[in-house]
Design an enzyme around this catalytic site. Sequence first.
Site, PDB file in Angstrom:
ATOM      1  N   SER A  69       0.829  -1.211   0.000  1.00 12.17           N
ATOM      2  CA  SER A  69       0.000   0.000   0.000  1.00 12.17           C
ATOM      3  C   SER A  69       0.856   1.251   0.000  1.00 12.17           C
ATOM      4  CB  SER A  69      -0.915   0.032   1.225  1.00 12.17           C
ATOM      5  OG  SER A  69      -1.634   1.252   1.228  1.00 12.17           O
ATOM      6  N   LYS A 119      -4.462  -6.683   3.423  1.00  9.82           N
ATOM      7  CA  LYS A 119      -4.473  -5.541   2.484  1.00  9.82           C
ATOM      8  C   LYS A 119      -5.909  -5.216   2.062  1.00  9.82           C
ATOM      9  CE  LYS A 119      -3.129  -2.347  -0.385  1.00  9.82           C
ATOM     10  NZ  LYS A 119      -3.585  -2.357  -1.703  1.00  9.82           N
ATOM     11  N   HIS A 179      -7.447  -3.377   4.864  1.00  7.86           N
ATOM     12  CA  HIS A 179      -6.846  -2.029   4.831  1.00  7.86           C
ATOM     13  C   HIS A 179      -7.648  -1.162   3.857  1.00  7.86           C
ATOM     14  CE1 HIS A 179      -4.381   0.885   2.641  1.00  7.86           C
ATOM     15  NE2 HIS A 179      -3.706   1.077   3.752  1.00  7.86           N
ATOM     16  N   ASN A 180      -7.894  -1.700   2.676  1.00  5.35           N
ATOM     17  CA  ASN A 180      -8.619  -0.916   1.672  1.00  5.35           C
ATOM     18  C   ASN A 180     -10.071  -0.686   2.077  1.00  5.35           C
ATOM     19  OD1 ASN A 180      -6.202  -1.261   0.346  1.00  5.35           O
ATOM     20  ND2 ASN A 180      -7.126  -1.622  -1.643  1.00  5.35           N
ATOM     21  N   GLU A 203     -10.011   2.069   4.327  1.00  2.43           N
ATOM     22  CA  GLU A 203      -9.730   3.255   3.487  1.00  2.43           C
ATOM     23  C   GLU A 203     -11.031   3.777   2.851  1.00  2.43           C
ATOM     24  OE1 GLU A 203      -6.419   2.577   0.672  1.00  2.43           O
ATOM     25  OE2 GLU A 203      -7.763   3.349  -0.878  1.00  2.43           O
TER      26      GLU A 203
HETATM   27  P1  NBP Z   1      -1.534  -2.478 -13.954  1.00  4.74           P
HETATM   28  O1  NBP Z   1      -2.502  -3.026 -12.976  1.00  4.74           O
HETATM   29  O2  NBP Z   1      -1.943  -1.329 -14.803  1.00  4.74           O
HETATM   30  O3  NBP Z   1      -1.039  -3.672 -14.911  1.00  4.74           O
HETATM   31  C1  NBP Z   1      -0.112  -3.432 -15.934  1.00  4.74           C
HETATM   32  C2  NBP Z   1       0.972  -4.477 -15.940  1.00  4.74           C
HETATM   33  O4  NBP Z   1       0.384  -5.786 -16.079  1.00  4.74           O
HETATM   34  C3  NBP Z   1       1.908  -4.309 -17.110  1.00  4.74           C
HETATM   35  O5  NBP Z   1       3.207  -4.652 -16.721  1.00  4.74           O
HETATM   36  C4  NBP Z   1       1.326  -5.283 -18.115  1.00  4.74           C
HETATM   37  O6  NBP Z   1       2.223  -5.698 -19.110  1.00  4.74           O
HETATM   38  C5  NBP Z   1       0.987  -6.422 -17.206  1.00  4.74           C
HETATM   39  N1  NBP Z   1       0.130  -7.428 -17.827  1.00  4.74           N
HETATM   40  C6  NBP Z   1      -1.155  -7.369 -18.241  1.00  4.74           C
HETATM   41 BR1  NBP Z   1      -2.194  -5.854 -18.203  1.00  4.74          BR
HETATM   42  N2  NBP Z   1      -1.621  -8.509 -18.752  1.00  4.74           N
HETATM   43  C7  NBP Z   1      -0.585  -9.362 -18.677  1.00  4.74           C
HETATM   44  C8  NBP Z   1      -0.431 -10.698 -19.045  1.00  4.74           C
HETATM   45  N3  NBP Z   1      -1.434 -11.390 -19.562  1.00  4.74           N
HETATM   46  N4  NBP Z   1       0.769 -11.286 -18.842  1.00  4.74           N
HETATM   47  C9  NBP Z   1       1.795 -10.582 -18.297  1.00  4.74           C
HETATM   48  N5  NBP Z   1       1.710  -9.291 -17.933  1.00  4.74           N
HETATM   49  C10 NBP Z   1       0.527  -8.686 -18.096  1.00  4.74           C
HETATM   50  O7  NBP Z   1      -0.166  -2.064 -13.214  1.00  4.74           O
HETATM   51  P2  NBP Z   1       0.048  -1.220 -11.874  1.00  4.74           P
HETATM   52  O8  NBP Z   1      -0.863  -0.043 -11.781  1.00  4.74           O
HETATM   53  O9  NBP Z   1       1.511  -1.031 -11.780  1.00  4.74           O
HETATM   54  O10 NBP Z   1      -0.418  -2.224 -10.711  1.00  4.74           O
HETATM   55  C11 NBP Z   1       0.175  -3.502 -10.529  1.00  4.74           C
HETATM   56  C12 NBP Z   1      -0.536  -4.210  -9.406  1.00  4.74           C
HETATM   57  O11 NBP Z   1      -0.392  -3.425  -8.206  1.00  4.74           O
HETATM   58  C13 NBP Z   1      -2.042  -4.360  -9.619  1.00  4.74           C
HETATM   59  O12 NBP Z   1      -2.469  -5.551  -9.032  1.00  4.74           O
HETATM   60  C14 NBP Z   1      -2.612  -3.186  -8.864  1.00  4.74           C
HETATM   61  O13 NBP Z   1      -3.958  -3.394  -8.471  1.00  4.74           O
HETATM   62  C15 NBP Z   1      -1.678  -3.132  -7.667  1.00  4.74           C
HETATM   63  N6  NBP Z   1      -1.605  -1.832  -6.998  1.00  4.74           N
HETATM   64  C16 NBP Z   1      -1.630  -0.686  -7.708  1.00  4.74           C
HETATM   65  C17 NBP Z   1      -1.558   0.525  -7.047  1.00  4.74           C
HETATM   66  C18 NBP Z   1      -1.553   1.814  -7.807  1.00  4.74           C
HETATM   67  O14 NBP Z   1      -1.576   2.871  -7.149  1.00  4.74           O
HETATM   68  N7  NBP Z   1      -1.489   1.776  -9.132  1.00  4.74           N
HETATM   69  C19 NBP Z   1      -1.430   0.556  -5.644  1.00  4.74           C
HETATM   70  C20 NBP Z   1      -1.358  -0.645  -4.947  1.00  4.74           C
HETATM   71  C21 NBP Z   1      -1.446  -1.827  -5.636  1.00  4.74           C
HETATM   72  P3  NBP Z   1       2.345  -4.894 -20.500  1.00  4.74           P
HETATM   73  O15 NBP Z   1       3.274  -3.766 -20.204  1.00  4.74           O
HETATM   74  O16 NBP Z   1       2.891  -5.887 -21.424  1.00  4.74           O
HETATM   75  O17 NBP Z   1       0.976  -4.429 -20.874  1.00  4.74           O
END
Ligand code: NBP
Length: 468
Positions: free
Chosen positions: A130, A184, A187-188, A191
Amino acid sequence: MLKADIGLFGLAVMGSNLALNIAENGYKVAVSNRSPSKIDDIMDMAGELSGQFIPNADLGAFVQSVKKPRSIIIMVKAGKAVDLTIEALLEYMEEGDAIIEAGNANYRDSMRRYEDLRVRGIGFLGVGVSGGEEGARFGPSIMVGGTKEQWHNAEEILTAISAKFNGEPCAAYLGTSGAGHFVKTIHNGIEYADMQMIAEVFGVMRDGLGMTPAECAQVFKNWNKGSLNSYLVEITAHVLEAVDEKTGKPLVELILDKAGQKGTGRWSAIAAQELGVAATTIEGAVAARSISALKDERIAAQSIYGAPGAGNADISLEQLEQALLAGKIAAYAQGFAIMSKASEENGWELPLGTIARIWRAGCIIRSGFLDQMAKSYEKEQTVNLLVAPDFVKIMQANNGALREVVAAGARGAFPLPCLCAALSYFDGYRQANGTASLIQGQRDFFGAHGFILTDREGEQHGNWPSTL
Ligand code: NBP
């Protein structure tokens, strides 16, 4: 060739920031991503840290570049992408290696993955992270569940990259299987409730007290210096004081009033329902987001009933501050009660004090009072925060204001689903003689479900009249 200390697959917002954090802490990190362009992007971003990275588009070479026993973090979109990535990685991983799934997984998926990998000799850590993008880069709160042996392989790195509260790391192993992602999720859920209560108080200020967003921002800034000190109150002030460059209007007045949701609030509410624990503040927050999505219906209904909030709210800013504090404590009490029951049901032995400690920095719900909560859960056999001595004092001092604000909301037609839920939870929890006696009578009347009489042994039935 020198091998990496850890691997990280998935280089979108969270993964790339986490990789930079790992590198900055002095560890060598192997990185890979489905689309190779993101590997190039991170190498461009890495600058003087680039020597800490071992980039590889080829999955086999990526896995081979990590020291054994390997710890490989997956940070891809939650759901199917995680399973596909795990399957692809498994081809190259060996017994004793571990997958660290650090996205926002449903804890049930983590429980399933933990079992699937266990029988294949691969460790699984389901890790809740988080703090959003900034947390990932400079120190998130890290909630770990899964295979304990593999936690020890990754502990040093995950501890180093976590947020610190007075020098203490905000990362901890919390239990086996899906424990980390369950924590987690809750937590959400908290939130959601916290954000909704803040929005409700803003609604009373705006509609009941006629305050401008800039005036509200100032109030939240002041509150952030007192008992309500928290990240969410702090960012609320920033959001409320933001001005749209194009129109010069407060940005909040231009943002469409439809809240998005990705599911963790709903998962918390569902888990609570399944466990038989009251989570009314979280449910209120999820429902409020669902109602917010019905913009057209709300416009139509207002044209029938008139705008809510007509007339001045007879309430002070001090009462709003106190009400928000009491409401937040009720929401945290519900969140901790859900975790306590889940721990019992799943044999996780969740350390509630440690959970409060690792939420004191890095995460979205970090708040001044989490330190006090940690102490309450660590020092006392706290069954519910509402009866922990420190929090009894706070609730005694502030529940009156919560009552006044809820009453003012009812009179002025300001929707306060979370604050109302918090008050009813408090009143229900502290009521020794409840009304479930009547429910039991009704249940026995139509369904012969039986009831217990307080002055005798065994299940009883009433001699009810026929209503046919
Ligand atoms: P995203 O949730 O936007 O996912 C994008 C990533 O997933 C890219 O690396 C993409 O690869 C990959 N991907 C996908 Br889409 N389909 C795939 C597949 N079939 N095989 C392999 N890779 C694949 O990324 P994020 O916002 O960095 O979040 C990552 C995780 O962290 C999520 O579970 C999210 O819920 C969690 N999270 C996010 C936040 C936040 O603030 N964003 C906070 C806390 C937790 P590509 O580049 O090839 O498309």
